[in-house]
Design an enzyme around this catalytic site. Structure first.
Site, PDB file in Angstrom:
ATOM      1  N   CYS A   1       0.836  -1.202   0.000  1.00  0.00           N
ATOM      2  CA  CYS A   1       0.000   0.000   0.000  1.00  0.00           C
ATOM      3  C   CYS A   1       0.873   1.254   0.000  1.00  0.00           C
ATOM      4  CB  CYS A   1      -0.910  -0.003   1.231  1.00  0.00           C
ATOM      5  SG  CYS A   1      -2.006   1.440   1.307  1.00  0.00           S
TER       6      CYS A   1
ATOM      7  N   CYS B   1       0.651   4.877   6.694  1.00  0.00           N
ATOM      8  CA  CYS B   1       0.051   4.673   8.016  1.00  0.00           C
ATOM      9  C   CYS B   1       1.087   4.038   8.941  1.00  0.00           C
ATOM     10  CB  CYS B   1      -1.180   3.778   7.910  1.00  0.00           C
ATOM     11  SG  CYS B   1      -2.429   4.388   6.742  1.00  0.00           S
TER      12      CYS B   1
ATOM     13  N   CYS C   1       0.594   0.277  10.279  1.00  0.00           N
ATOM     14  CA  CYS C   1       0.126  -0.788   9.394  1.00  0.00           C
ATOM     15  C   CYS C   1       1.257  -1.617   8.804  1.00  0.00           C
ATOM     16  CB  CYS C   1      -0.705  -0.188   8.270  1.00  0.00           C
ATOM     17  SG  CYS C   1      -1.460  -1.444   7.201  1.00  0.00           S
TER      18      CYS C   1
ATOM     19  N   CYS D   1     -16.465  -9.658   5.074  1.00  0.00           N
ATOM     20  CA  CYS D   1     -15.791  -8.387   4.810  1.00  0.00           C
ATOM     21  C   CYS D   1     -14.531  -8.643   3.987  1.00  0.00           C
ATOM     22  CB  CYS D   1     -15.420  -7.705   6.120  1.00  0.00           C
ATOM     23  SG  CYS D   1     -16.806  -7.504   7.256  1.00  0.00           S
TER      24      CYS D   1
ATOM     25  N   CYS E   1     -19.306  -6.427   3.005  1.00  0.00           N
ATOM     26  CA  CYS E   1     -18.602  -5.213   3.411  1.00  0.00           C
ATOM     27  C   CYS E   1     -17.255  -5.217   2.703  1.00  0.00           C
ATOM     28  CB  CYS E   1     -18.417  -5.172   4.928  1.00  0.00           C
ATOM     29  SG  CYS E   1     -17.523  -3.711   5.530  1.00  0.00           S
TER      30      CYS E   1
ATOM     31  N   CYS F   1     -19.452   1.644   7.808  1.00  0.00           N
ATOM     32  CA  CYS F   1     -18.725   0.971   8.887  1.00  0.00           C
ATOM     33  C   CYS F   1     -17.485   1.813   9.162  1.00  0.00           C
ATOM     34  CB  CYS F   1     -18.344  -0.440   8.459  1.00  0.00           C
ATOM     35  SG  CYS F   1     -17.314  -1.319   9.671  1.00  0.00           S
TER      36      CYS F   1
ATOM     37  N   ARG G   1     -18.308  -3.258  17.267  1.00  0.00           N
ATOM     38  CA  ARG G   1     -17.583  -4.513  17.029  1.00  0.00           C
ATOM     39  C   ARG G   1     -16.214  -4.491  17.692  1.00  0.00           C
ATOM     40  NH1 ARG G   1     -17.744  -4.739  11.783  1.00  0.00           N
ATOM     41  NH2 ARG G   1     -19.528  -6.134  11.771  1.00  0.00           N
TER      42      ARG G   1
END
Length: 357
Positions: free
Chosen positions: A63, A67, A70, A107, A138, A198, A271
């Site tokens: 990616c 971040c 991550c 998901c 999702c 979400c 969640r």
């Protein structure tokens, strides 16, 4: 709403929460905070039911975002190799396995800053195929354009996950390649496209308690609130920048955050997401008491570990609870959909209410 119940409670939905009001709730004596959260939870949900979702990484690593928490960022040496987008049939095979294991939502996450239009055909085919299996869908794909939202909606997508991660103040400390407003713009496009939202965050990255509260206030002032709010506890990942400042969230502090989420976002599914593998059974039980009513099941969440479904089923059985669609106390045979769940009246001082069909 999953497990929704009727009561004589007044409407408690607000979008005008302030940081000061939220902090005052968070700081309540622990028994009072949990009492208020449980009372609110029972106005809208069956307190003995937990929704089950399974998360699959359909495109891992590489990616371009930076971040700092991550393992999938191309900026950090974490040992997670970049992969191509999975084939549609591979994803559907995983969805069938998830359904067989009792999941009600499937998901799919892709490590992208934003999807390329050439990838949308495959993603939409995945969504359509998962829906045909009878599962809610999702996806989390990064930032979206309006036309991409339209394509996802046309494919029948139920939920789009796009977390705000943390407070507006702390956000630049963990990410520089995008802003909170970038995230909120995508959420607005998703909402305008008729897809449910979400959206949650991560704790344990070195942020303050006030940052955690501010993240929830940001969500609680969206109109409407996100239908689903995942709360993640960050776990150590070698090679990412926040390792130097990260501090695990204290279990009691995390339960307080769950209770606050239930009070600020009374109709949202809350969640327990990443980090459950490190939680004791007792901490998870307190989270359920505080208003959490959904968990991810399966051995892996993207690149992180997760408790096995057998362990989750055993814990719920010990608590006299069950996954949605299973019998209370056994975690086995599905309920008769025509048989409503009813509990005796709860007399709590001057407050009393009853669960009804």
């Amino acid at each position: 709403m999953s497990g929704a119940v009727a009561s004589n409670a007044s409407v408690d939905l607000r979008i005008d929460w302030t940081q000061e009001q939220a902090r005052a709730l968070y700081d309540l004596p622990f028994p009072e905070l949990l009492f208020r959260a449980q009372e609110t939870h029972r106005r809208h949900f069956d307190p003995a039911r937990i929704d089950s979702a399974t998360l699959l990484s359909i495109k891992t690593g590489g990616c371009p975002e930076d971040c700092g928490y991550c393992a999938q960022s191309a900026h950090w040496n974490t040992g997670v190799p970049a992969s191509r987008l999975m084939a549609v049939e591979q994803v559907l095979a995983a969805a069938r396995q998830a359904k067989a294991g009792g999941a009600t939502r499937f998901c799919m996450g892709a490590a992208w800053r934003a999807p390329k239009d050439r990838d949308m055909d495959a993603v939409c085919a995945m969504i359509e195929g998962v829906r045909q299996l009878g599962l809610e869908t999702c996806v989390t794909l990064g930032m979206l354009t309006g036309p991409q939202v339209g394509r996802l909606a046309a494919a029948g997508l139920d939920y789009y996950n796009h977390n705000v991660d943390t407070s507006r103040a702390f956000y630049p400390e963990i990410i520089t390649t995008r802003t909170v407003d970038d995230r909120l713009e995508t959420l607005a496009r998703v909402r305008a496209g008729g897809i449910k939202v979400c959206c949650g965050g991560i704790v344990g990255m070195g942020e303050s308690v006030d940052d955690r509260i501010a993240m929830l206030v940001m969500l609680a002032t969206l109109d409407p609130h996100p239908e689903s709010v995942p709360l993640n506890m960050w776990h150590p990942i070698a090679g990412v920048p926040i390792m130097e400042r990260a501090r695990p969230a204290d279990a009691i502090d995390f339960v307080r955050l769950v209770a606050l989420a239930r009070l600020l976002l009374p109709r949202s599914v809350v969640r327990l997401a990443a980090g459950r593998e490190a939680m004791s059974d007792e901490a998870q039980a307190l989270c359920f008491l505080a208003g959490a009513n959904s968990i991810f099941t399966g051995d892996v969440l993207l690149t992180a570990g997760n408790p096995g479904r057998d362990r989750d089923t055993e814990l719920l059985a010990r608590l006299g609870m069950a996954f949605t669609g299973q019998d209370i106390g056994t975690g086995a045979a599905p309920d008769d959909p025509s048989r409503p769940w009813t509990a005796a009246p709860c007399d709590c001082g001057s407050r009393s209410f009853e669960f009804v069909p």
